[in-house]
Design a protein around this motif. Structure first.
Motif, mmCIF file in Angstrom:
data_model
loop_
_atom_site.group_PDB
_atom_site.id
_atom_site.type_symbol
_atom_site.label_atom_id
_atom_site.label_comp_id
_atom_site.label_asym_id
_atom_site.label_seq_id
_atom_site.Cartn_x
_atom_site.Cartn_y
_atom_site.Cartn_z
ATOM 1 N N ASN A 187 11.049 -2.049 66.193
ATOM 2 C CA ASN A 187 10.725 -3.304 66.545
ATOM 3 C C ASN A 187 11.323 -4.402 66.111
ATOM 4 O O ASN A 187 11.486 -4.444 64.877
ATOM 5 C CB ASN A 187 8.984 -3.276 66.246
ATOM 6 N N PHE A 188 11.855 -5.102 66.802
ATOM 7 C CA PHE A 188 12.427 -6.444 66.322
ATOM 8 C C PHE A 188 12.418 -7.582 67.341
ATOM 9 O O PHE A 188 12.006 -7.267 68.608
ATOM 10 C CB PHE A 188 13.885 -6.177 66.235
ATOM 11 N N SER A 189 12.592 -8.630 66.748
ATOM 12 C CA SER A 189 12.655 -9.768 67.940
ATOM 13 C C SER A 189 13.677 -10.752 67.042
ATOM 14 O O SER A 189 14.034 -10.910 65.928
ATOM 15 C CB SER A 189 11.189 -10.646 67.801
ATOM 16 N N TYR A 190 14.390 -11.498 68.268
ATOM 17 C CA TYR A 190 15.371 -12.571 67.649
ATOM 18 C C TYR A 190 15.242 -13.574 68.824
ATOM 19 O O TYR A 190 15.391 -13.502 70.026
ATOM 20 C CB TYR A 190 16.647 -11.974 67.447
ATOM 21 N N ARG A 191 16.062 -14.658 68.540
ATOM 22 C CA ARG A 191 16.344 -15.810 69.442
ATOM 23 C C ARG A 191 17.422 -16.441 68.901
ATOM 24 O O ARG A 191 18.190 -16.100 67.687
ATOM 25 C CB ARG A 191 15.189 -16.847 69.720
ATOM 26 N N ASN A 192 18.095 -17.387 69.430
ATOM 27 C CA ASN A 192 19.250 -18.151 69.361
ATOM 28 C C ASN A 192 18.825 -19.126 68.144
ATOM 29 O O ASN A 192 18.311 -20.218 68.340
ATOM 30 C CB ASN A 192 19.773 -18.920 70.361
ATOM 31 N N THR A 193 19.202 -18.794 66.916
ATOM 32 C CA THR A 193 19.057 -19.902 65.946
ATOM 33 C C THR A 193 20.329 -20.450 65.137
ATOM 34 O O THR A 193 20.414 -21.015 64.141
ATOM 35 C CB THR A 193 18.217 -19.057 64.835
ATOM 36 N N TRP A 194 21.535 -19.905 65.886
ATOM 37 C CA TRP A 194 22.935 -20.554 65.178
ATOM 38 C C TRP A 194 22.873 -22.086 65.391
ATOM 39 O O TRP A 194 22.762 -22.826 66.545
ATOM 40 C CB TRP A 194 24.015 -19.801 66.013
ATOM 41 N N GLY A 195 23.232 -22.720 64.416
ATOM 42 C CA GLY A 195 23.400 -24.169 64.399
ATOM 43 C C GLY A 195 22.181 -25.011 63.892
ATOM 44 O O GLY A 195 21.980 -26.080 63.608
ATOM 45 N N ASP A 196 20.912 -24.156 63.735
ATOM 46 C CA ASP A 196 19.776 -24.887 63.142
ATOM 47 C C ASP A 196 19.837 -25.302 61.842
ATOM 48 O O ASP A 196 20.655 -24.684 61.016
ATOM 49 C CB ASP A 196 18.625 -23.658 63.151
ATOM 50 N N ALA A 197 18.927 -26.563 61.444
ATOM 51 C CA ALA A 197 19.183 -26.877 59.967
ATOM 52 C C ALA A 197 18.763 -25.981 58.856
ATOM 53 O O ALA A 197 17.466 -25.193 59.275
ATOM 54 C CB ALA A 197 18.580 -28.541 60.200
ATOM 55 N N ARG A 198 19.260 -25.920 58.058
ATOM 56 C CA ARG A 198 18.640 -25.150 56.865
ATOM 57 C C ARG A 198 18.931 -26.244 55.473
ATOM 58 O O ARG A 198 19.726 -27.027 55.360
ATOM 59 C CB ARG A 198 19.513 -23.909 56.260
ATOM 60 N N HIS A 206 22.759 -23.377 60.108
ATOM 61 C CA HIS A 206 22.394 -21.867 60.041
ATOM 62 C C HIS A 206 23.629 -21.308 60.877
ATOM 63 O O HIS A 206 23.851 -21.615 62.062
ATOM 64 C CB HIS A 206 21.004 -21.521 60.863
ATOM 65 N N GLU A 207 24.422 -20.300 60.158
ATOM 66 C CA GLU A 207 25.631 -19.931 60.599
ATOM 67 C C GLU A 207 25.252 -18.567 61.158
ATOM 68 O O GLU A 207 26.140 -17.637 60.957
ATOM 69 C CB GLU A 207 26.755 -19.936 59.646
ATOM 70 N N GLY A 208 24.281 -18.154 61.839
ATOM 71 C CA GLY A 208 23.999 -16.757 62.205
ATOM 72 C C GLY A 208 22.840 -16.962 63.296
ATOM 73 O O GLY A 208 22.191 -17.662 63.800
ATOM 74 N N THR A 209 22.461 -15.472 63.578
ATOM 75 C CA THR A 209 21.317 -15.115 64.330
ATOM 76 C C THR A 209 20.341 -14.397 63.397
ATOM 77 O O THR A 209 20.647 -13.544 62.767
ATOM 78 C CB THR A 209 21.338 -14.609 65.545
ATOM 79 N N ASP A 210 18.857 -14.905 63.341
ATOM 80 C CA ASP A 210 17.917 -14.023 62.558
ATOM 81 C C ASP A 210 17.291 -12.928 63.309
ATOM 82 O O ASP A 210 16.638 -13.263 64.387
ATOM 83 C CB ASP A 210 16.937 -15.057 61.933
ATOM 84 N N ILE A 211 17.222 -11.725 62.990
ATOM 85 C CA ILE A 211 16.649 -10.732 63.847
ATOM 86 C C ILE A 211 15.524 -10.286 62.931
ATOM 87 O O ILE A 211 15.721 -9.590 61.776
ATOM 88 C CB ILE A 211 17.647 -9.454 63.928
ATOM 89 N N PHE A 212 14.209 -10.386 63.353
ATOM 90 C CA PHE A 212 13.170 -10.042 62.395
ATOM 91 C C PHE A 212 12.787 -8.658 62.802
ATOM 92 O O PHE A 212 12.585 -8.368 63.939
ATOM 93 C CB PHE A 212 12.070 -11.034 62.677
ATOM 94 N N SER A 309 32.415 -20.201 61.613
ATOM 95 C CA SER A 309 31.685 -19.456 62.210
ATOM 96 C C SER A 309 31.404 -19.794 63.653
ATOM 97 O O SER A 309 31.863 -20.778 64.022
ATOM 98 C CB SER A 309 30.228 -19.648 61.552
ATOM 99 N N TYR A 310 31.016 -18.721 64.439
ATOM 100 C CA TYR A 310 30.633 -18.871 65.815
ATOM 101 C C TYR A 310 29.332 -18.168 66.289
ATOM 102 O O TYR A 310 28.891 -17.403 65.626
ATOM 103 C CB TYR A 310 31.821 -18.796 66.808
ATOM 104 N N ASP A 311 28.764 -18.667 67.329
ATOM 105 C CA ASP A 311 27.524 -18.153 67.502
ATOM 106 C C ASP A 311 27.474 -16.625 68.197
ATOM 107 O O ASP A 311 28.248 -16.391 69.095
ATOM 108 C CB ASP A 311 26.995 -18.950 68.811
ATOM 109 N N PRO A 312 26.636 -15.811 67.401
ATOM 110 C CA PRO A 312 26.890 -14.434 67.521
ATOM 111 C C PRO A 312 25.779 -13.819 68.666
ATOM 112 O O PRO A 312 25.602 -12.757 69.184
ATOM 113 C CB PRO A 312 26.447 -13.727 66.247
ATOM 114 N N PHE A 313 24.858 -14.864 69.053
ATOM 115 C CA PHE A 313 23.752 -14.476 70.023
ATOM 116 C C PHE A 313 24.065 -13.782 71.330
ATOM 117 O O PHE A 313 23.534 -12.719 71.730
ATOM 118 C CB PHE A 313 22.866 -15.777 70.224
ATOM 119 N N PRO A 314 25.126 -14.248 72.038
ATOM 120 C CA PRO A 314 25.648 -13.836 73.154
ATOM 121 C C PRO A 314 26.048 -12.355 73.085
ATOM 122 O O PRO A 314 25.886 -11.496 73.615
ATOM 123 C CB PRO A 314 26.650 -14.385 73.647
ATOM 124 N N HIS A 315 26.938 -12.078 71.848
ATOM 125 C CA HIS A 315 27.243 -10.803 71.391
ATOM 126 C C HIS A 315 25.899 -9.714 71.262
ATOM 127 O O HIS A 315 26.022 -8.573 71.711
ATOM 128 C CB HIS A 315 28.222 -10.695 70.477
#
Length: 327
Positions: A187-198, A206-212, A309-315
């Motif tokens: 069970n996991f969930s994720y959305r496109n979080t690349w580029g969000d502020a930290r 944010h240089e990646g995608t968080d998979i919860f 870094s680049y957006d990993p979400f599409p991959h």
């Protein structure tokens, strides 16, 4: 977490700047043609073909992310600047005469016996590089010296030696397969979080995608690659870095722990368990629980000068679909 210049780049199987040959041939034909050329150079130099494949792969990777290098016209990606090929003092930068090229101190050679040293011809280009390596000998240490003398960059030599290790381990050019970093059955969930502020540790993106996912869910290698980094980082906690054959750096952070006996320099493959989901990071070694458990997954590229870094979400979405179909 690695902080580099961040740009959005999406890489297709065959990019827009691929050579005309790559666009007109099937993947199988391209692999076969390259393998035939590498094997021929092995016969000429007694240097294992994996070296030629590793150098060519590095050059092709760089060529795909640079705009100051012309497109390749064949299946070999090695590029020579005109002044190197024809000679720095040669009045004809496009010279293809082997004799005059040699007279002006150029590197270009005729590799197919047609009397022409063509910097866009696969055989001539690969033969020229093979001849350069041959001058240093055939031992691994001598060849590393040859590569350093040529590129003058430790990072480049390290990347090429990593490619070499992968080709030597699997003895094939077909190392482009990928896998989703978590088991599809979990069970996991994720959305496109690349580029969000930290904000922790200073303002940054944010240089990646968080998979919860839950604590302890296995984390898998997404590629064939070499473990480049393993250990603690105050941002990423227990984190792991894997470099693949396409020169992509895959970054796994906030882990709960690592797979047993996993070491830097080790070869891994798609789907191999490398650790587990956790919530480590944002502090000194051992800090955990400052945020919900998840895997931070990032992707980075090196262009011969720097890394970003680049957006990993599409991959990730693509690999998830492929893994679900397999299941």
């Amino acid at each position: 977490m690695r902080l580099f210049l961040c740009v959005i780049i999406l890489f297709a199987t065959i990019p827009d700047d691929a050579s005309a040959a790559e666009k007109s041939l099937t993947d199988e034909q391209i692999y076969a043609k390259r393998q035939e050329l590498y094997t021929r150079m092995q016969s000429f130099t007694q240097i294992p073909w994996h070296y030629f494949a590793a150098v060519d792969q590095y050059e092709r990777n760089v060529r795909r992310v640079r705009r100051d290098i012309p497109k390749a016209k064949g299946v070999i990606g090695i590029y020579y600047k005109p002044e190197l090929w024809a000679g720095p003092l040669n009045p004809d930068a496009q010279d293809t005469n082997p004799s005059s090229i040699q007279f002006f101190g150029g590197l270009g050679l005729d590799g197919n016996g047609d009397g022409i040293a063509d910097s866009t011809n696969d055989e001539d280009v690969l033969f020229t590089f093979a001849s350069y390596l041959k001058n240093y000998g055939t031992s691994k240490e001598n060849l590393k010296i040859a590569l350093w003398d040529y590129y003058q960059r430790d990072k480049t030599v390290g990347l090429i030696m990593g490619h070499l290790k992968l080709y030597s381990t699997y003895d094939t050019l077909k190392l482009d397969s990928h896998a989703f970093p978590l088991p599809i059955r979990s069970n996991f969930s994720y959305r496109n979080t690349w580029g969000d502020a930290r904000g922790w540790g200073g303002r940054r993106m944010h240089e990646g995608t968080d998979i919860f996912a839950s604590y302890g869910v296995p984390v898998r290698s997404t590629c064939y690659g070499i473990i480049e980094i393993k250990g603690w980082n105050k941002f990423g906690g227990w984190r792991l870095g894997i470099r693949d054959i396409n020169n992509t750096y895959h970054y796994f952070a906030h882990l709960n722990g690592f797979a047993k006996d996993l070491e830097v320099g080790q070869v891994v493959e798609p789907g191999q368990i490398v650790g587990s989901v956790g919530s480590s990071g944002y502090g000194p070694p051992g800090t955990a629980g400052k945020f919900p458990p998840h895997l931070h997954y990032g992707m980075y590229k090196d262009n011969g000068y720097t890394e970003w870094s680049y957006d990993p979400f599409p991959h990730l979405k693509s690999w998830e679909r492929i893994d679900r179909k397999k299941r």
